[in-house]
Design an enzyme around this catalytic site. Sequence first.
Site, PDB file in Angstrom:
ATOM      1  N   CYS A 300      29.206  -5.271  -6.707  1.00 20.11           N
ATOM      2  CA  CYS A 300      29.434  -4.246  -6.176  1.00 20.11           C
ATOM      3  C   CYS A 300      30.587  -4.400  -5.939  1.00 20.11           C
ATOM      4  CB  CYS A 300      28.253  -3.360  -5.720  1.00 20.11           C
ATOM      5  SG  CYS A 300      28.057  -4.671  -4.187  1.00 20.11           S
ATOM      6  N   HIS A 354      25.339  -2.278  -0.256  1.00 20.36           N
ATOM      7  CA  HIS A 354      26.075  -1.436  -1.505  1.00 20.36           C
ATOM      8  C   HIS A 354      27.622  -0.770  -1.615  1.00 20.36           C
ATOM      9  CE1 HIS A 354      25.744  -1.235  -6.205  1.00 20.36           C
ATOM     10  NE2 HIS A 354      25.188  -0.137  -6.414  1.00 20.36           N
ATOM     11  N   GLU A 366      28.316   1.933 -11.399  1.00 21.30           N
ATOM     12  CA  GLU A 366      28.522   0.610 -10.515  1.00 21.30           C
ATOM     13  C   GLU A 366      27.701  -0.961 -10.878  1.00 21.30           C
ATOM     14  OE1 GLU A 366      24.620   1.169  -7.813  1.00 21.30           O
ATOM     15  OE2 GLU A 366      23.992   1.629  -9.576  1.00 21.30           O
TER      16      GLU A 366
END
Length: 392
Positions: A300, A354, A366
């Site tokens: 990420c 994240h 993402e």
Amino acid sequence: MSLLAPAASARPRAAEPTPSAEDVARSEQQVRERAAEVGRTKAKLAQADGELDRLAVAAAAAVERYNGERLALQRSQQARGDALARMAAANERLEETRAGLASLAAQLYRNNTGYDQISSALVGDGGPQGFMDRAAMAEMLVKRRAEMVSRVEASRNVADIFRRQAEKALAEQQAATQRAEEARRSAQDAVARQQESVHRIEAEKQRLEHSLGAAQARSTRLKRARERASEKARAHKAHVTFARPGRPGTEGPSTSAARGAIAVRAALKWLGTPYSWGGGTTAGPSYGIAHGAGIRGFDCSGLAMYAWHKAGVTLDHWTGTQWTSGPHIPIDSLRPGDLVFFAKNTSDPATIHHVGIYVGEGQMVEAPYTGGHVRIASIHRGDLIGATRPSG
């Protein structure tokens, strides 16, 4: 016999027995049991989905902790290298100062031969005047010697300071190396648990879905197919929206909004790319580490780093510093390119695990988790902690 046949065929069939109250009760009980089984199965499916989400968060948090420790190790190695260079320079200056002091001592000796002052004044070179000249020179050299002694002491002190800094940097590097290794093992274990559970839970879900019956299973499959189609539609819409290089149209290429649009276009280019733990550089997808060693892709923070590098903004490969890479933006004021963050504790940025890149209309691009692919997804999750607009 032929006359009897019609009569025989005309006889009424025996009526089916009327269900007894016990039969009805048994049937109703079976219906209730079946309904209860369906309810339990649905609950197990929801629990399985929740466990997958929990494991994905735990693995992502472990991976990002490792990314942070790896960054700390790089910085401690740089700090030690700098300290060693300063220490070497200080030692060199110390040696130069000592050499100057030795040269000065020799010159002082040459100007004051060691005879007592009366003898030097009477029979020394130049007589009394020569003696006075040598005395003046000796006094000046003595002062210079005192100054150089002070400089030697100061140089020694500076060299000692840099030596202690180098020792401290070495200790910090060793501690950072240990933390990074512990974080790596922790992340490997978390990802391994996640992957093992993904296979186990998916198999369990298939079994449970089968027990729901053909109609229920078909409905579930259709729902998932619809979700996949919806995701593809969102991805296509995002591609179309950001396909024009000039977006947003009225703003120049140097503005923050234009940089955000560039970052979004850069990230969308890699939709469908596998998630790779530790993967992603400023040049694009790369092979990662541990479970990502054989996978060319992004994690990420690697995707965020790559996308914003294309927009001319340098980010670290870690959500921890990406969170502080610019001003924090209210969720209702987001614009394309802003980084949206997710944390285990939404009141504590230290638990961020994240990051995604906002594309508009409540959606982000993402790299989700090991086993997943770069995708378009909603930002509206329970662990959303906030957003940052990177600034160069």
